[in-house]
Structure formats: structure tokens, C-alpha cells
Design a protein around this motif. Structure first.
Motif, PDB file in Angstrom:
ATOM      1  N   TYR B  33       0.887  -1.387   0.203  1.00 57.20           N
ATOM      2  CA  TYR B  33      -0.115  -0.407  -0.244  1.00 57.20           C
ATOM      3  C   TYR B  33       0.821   1.314  -0.053  1.00 57.20           C
ATOM      4  O   TYR B  33       1.640   1.855   0.797  1.00 57.20           O
ATOM      5  CB  TYR B  33      -1.115  -0.157   1.514  1.00 57.20           C
ATOM      6  N   TYR B  48      -3.002   0.206  -3.756  1.00 54.42           N
ATOM      7  CA  TYR B  48      -2.428  -0.685  -3.424  1.00 54.42           C
ATOM      8  C   TYR B  48      -2.962  -1.729  -4.496  1.00 54.42           C
ATOM      9  O   TYR B  48      -2.663  -1.434  -5.335  1.00 54.42           O
ATOM     10  CB  TYR B  48      -4.038  -1.587  -2.318  1.00 54.42           C
ATOM     11  N   ASP B  56      -6.546  -1.328  -6.738  1.00 51.94           N
ATOM     12  CA  ASP B  56      -7.920   0.049  -6.467  1.00 51.94           C
ATOM     13  C   ASP B  56      -6.464   1.503  -6.743  1.00 51.94           C
ATOM     14  O   ASP B  56      -5.451   1.379  -5.797  1.00 51.94           O
ATOM     15  CB  ASP B  56      -8.003   0.281  -5.433  1.00 51.94           C
ATOM     16  N   THR B  98      -4.630  -9.386   2.482  1.00 57.61           N
ATOM     17  CA  THR B  98      -5.135  -8.253   2.264  1.00 57.61           C
ATOM     18  C   THR B  98      -6.720  -8.675   3.057  1.00 57.61           C
ATOM     19  O   THR B  98      -7.219  -7.593   3.369  1.00 57.61           O
ATOM     20  CB  THR B  98      -5.828  -7.871   1.014  1.00 57.61           C
ATOM     21  N   ARG B  99      -6.497  -9.438   3.887  1.00 62.71           N
ATOM     22  CA  ARG B  99      -7.472  -9.544   5.048  1.00 62.71           C
ATOM     23  C   ARG B  99      -7.055  -8.697   6.316  1.00 62.71           C
ATOM     24  O   ARG B  99      -5.968  -7.997   6.506  1.00 62.71           O
ATOM     25  CB  ARG B  99      -7.256 -10.795   5.402  1.00 62.71           C
ATOM     26  N   VAL B 100      -8.471  -8.239   6.769  1.00 60.50           N
ATOM     27  CA  VAL B 100      -8.375  -7.045   7.369  1.00 60.50           C
ATOM     28  C   VAL B 100      -8.070  -7.626   8.769  1.00 60.50           C
ATOM     29  O   VAL B 100      -6.997  -6.568   9.439  1.00 60.50           O
ATOM     30  CB  VAL B 100      -9.852  -6.665   8.719  1.00 60.50           C
ATOM     31  N   THR B 101      -7.406  -8.633   9.071  1.00 63.69           N
ATOM     32  CA  THR B 101      -6.151  -9.455   9.626  1.00 63.69           C
ATOM     33  C   THR B 101      -5.098  -9.258  10.000  1.00 63.69           C
ATOM     34  O   THR B 101      -4.530  -9.909  10.575  1.00 63.69           O
ATOM     35  CB  THR B 101      -6.738 -10.547  10.312  1.00 63.69           C
ATOM     36  N   ASP B 102      -4.157  -9.276   8.419  1.00 63.97           N
ATOM     37  CA  ASP B 102      -3.256  -8.863   8.414  1.00 63.97           C
ATOM     38  C   ASP B 102      -2.920  -7.599   7.978  1.00 63.97           C
ATOM     39  O   ASP B 102      -3.339  -7.165   7.736  1.00 63.97           O
ATOM     40  CB  ASP B 102      -3.104  -8.924   6.764  1.00 63.97           C
ATOM     41  N   THR B 103      -1.970  -7.685   9.677  1.00 59.39           N
ATOM     42  CA  THR B 103      -1.271  -6.512   9.846  1.00 59.39           C
ATOM     43  C   THR B 103      -0.870  -5.658   8.810  1.00 59.39           C
ATOM     44  O   THR B 103       0.308  -6.491   7.966  1.00 59.39           O
ATOM     45  CB  THR B 103      -1.074  -6.826  11.040  1.00 59.39           C
ATOM     46  N   GLN B 104      -0.438  -3.871   8.425  1.00 56.60           N
ATOM     47  CA  GLN B 104       0.244  -4.066   7.788  1.00 56.60           C
ATOM     48  C   GLN B 104       1.252  -3.443   8.448  1.00 56.60           C
ATOM     49  O   GLN B 104       1.173  -2.534   9.749  1.00 56.60           O
ATOM     50  CB  GLN B 104      -0.396  -2.306   7.282  1.00 56.60           C
ATOM     51  N   PHE B 106       4.802  -0.592   8.553  1.00 55.62           N
ATOM     52  CA  PHE B 106       4.697   0.938   7.088  1.00 55.62           C
ATOM     53  C   PHE B 106       6.487   0.528   7.798  1.00 55.62           C
ATOM     54  O   PHE B 106       7.134   0.433   8.527  1.00 55.62           O
ATOM     55  CB  PHE B 106       4.227   1.925   8.551  1.00 55.62           C
TER      56      PHE B 106
END
Lengths: 113, 115
Positions: B33, B48, B56, B98-104, B106
């Protein structure tokens, strides 16, 4: 539209005092909520996250947050602040599909000795 | 292990010049991202990648902005004909999926200043 509001742009607390940073969100579905911290010159670090279940979430560095659906809030708390907690804190909501994060404007925390 | 790295850490350029910002994600992370952090705008999503494709691109501010990812790894954000309003910190994040449980996770960001 999805949005995140952090009403406090800047907060100052004394070391050892308790802390609460406010976060309100607008999202039609079940929200996935995050708190990130950004120390000077650093990238964002995840403090904690909420997906479902227990509404009180524990994170790293002694932080916790409570999800309140009725108030559309996800406030961050810490019982006793340390000088090293001085940083900028961002609340975010993750959109389903591919986890695009929508961030609030951030709250800058200053800690007095 | 190594985290997300970005280069350069700082970039000063003149209005009208092109710039390239680089992001090296964590090895094995398929999602990448780009976000922009600017005064008055906060943190905003730009684009992303899932693998090498960008499903997107809705956050790119104008057609002067483009990004690519090669080999499912390194990504480059290119800004053509830079303007002063492009001055900001550009942050890259990567996650396992890309699941919400996959921490981004930075990177430290690239601070771009357009004179």
C-alpha cells in the motif's frame, strides 16, 4: 462515506498521569478498528486492533482501547503515561475487501516530566 | 527480520521535475500500500497492489502520479511534473495478505519537498 474523527489535535499530559485519546468513526458495516503510533522520524507502528468479540482490546506498550458501538467510538487509554509515549497517534478503520485503511487526522501527545 | 524500507528518506526537487520513490516490502508480503501524509490532509490512501497488479488506484491525486510493482516485491511511486502541493511524506506499507486480520507494516517514509 467512511470517516474517522479524532477530535483532539494536541494533548499534553504529565508523566504518570492517565491518558485517553478519542476516536469516532462513521462506517455502515461492522468496523475493523486500529490504533497506530508514529514516533518522530519513524513509520507507523500498530498498537492494537479490534475486529469482533471482547470490546476491550489490549495492545502493546500498556495501551488498551474500548469499542462502543452505541457511541461509534474506539478510544485509546493508558493508565500511566511514560515520557517515551510522546508521539502522534492515529485511529483508523479498515475497509473490507482489501483492508484499505482510512485514518483520522491524528492526535499529537506531549508528555511533561 | 528486515522491515519495510523506503528510499530516499528525503527528496528535495524543483517544481516541474519528475521523482521516483521506492518501497521494499517485507519478504513474502503479497499486499503493498502507498499512503500520503501531508499537512491539512492527514494520512490518505493512494494505491494498493496485490502481487504486481493494482486493483485500486482511486487514491492517486492526478494522472501525474503512477506506481508499479515488479516481481511481487519492490514498488516505485512516480510523480511527474511535481507541484508544490505534492510536498508530503509518502508512506509505504506491506502485509501478508489483504484480509483485515493481516497487519500492515509501515516503512519510515520518504519526505518529499517541492521547491
Amino acid at each position: 462515506a467512511q470517516s474517522v474523527t479524532q477530535p483532539d489535535i494536541h494533548i499534553t499530559v504529565s508523566e504518570g498521569a492517565s491518558l485517553e485519546l478519542r476516536c469516532n468513526y462513521s462506517y455502515g458495516a461492522t468496523p475493523y478498528l486500529f490504533w497506530y503510533v508514529q514516533s518522530p522520524g519513524q513509520g507507523l507502528q500498530l498498537l492494537l486492533k479490534y475486529f469482533s468479540g471482547d470490546t476491550l482490546v489490549q495492545g502493546i506498550k500498556g495501551f488498551e482501547a474500548e469499542f462502543k458501538r452505541s457511541q461509534s467510538s474506539f478510544n485509546l487509554r493508558k493508565p500511566s503515561v511514560h515520557w517515551s509515549d510522546a508521539a502522534e497517534y492515529f485511529c483508523a478503520v479498515g475497509l473490507g475487501g482489501y483492508n484499505k485503511l482510512i485514518f483520522g487526522a491524528g492526535t499529537r501527545l506531549a508528555v511533561h516530566p | 527480520g528486515a522491515g519495510v524500507s523506503q528510499s530516499p528518506s528525503n527528496k528535495v526537487t524543483e517544481k516541474g521535475k519528475d521523482v521516483e520513490l521506492r518501497c521494499d516490502p517485507i519478504s513474502g508480503h503479497t499486499a503493498l500500500y502507498w499512503y500520503r501524509q501531508s499537512l491539512g490532509q492527514g494520512l490518505e490512501f493512494l494505491i494498493y497492489f496485490q502481487g504486481n497488479s493494482a486493483p485500486d488506484k482511486s487514491g492517486l491525486p492526478s494522472d501525474r502520479f503512477s506506481a508499479e510493482r515488479t516481481g511481487g516485491s519492490v514498488s516505485t511511486l512516480t510523480i511527474q511534473r511535481t507541484q508544490q502541493e505534492d510536498s508530503a511524506v509518502y508512506l509505504c506499507a506491506s502485509s501478508f495478505g489483504t484480509r483485515v486480520t493481516d497487519t500492515q507494516y509501515f516503512g519510515p517514509g520518504t519526505r518529499l519537498t517541492v521547491l
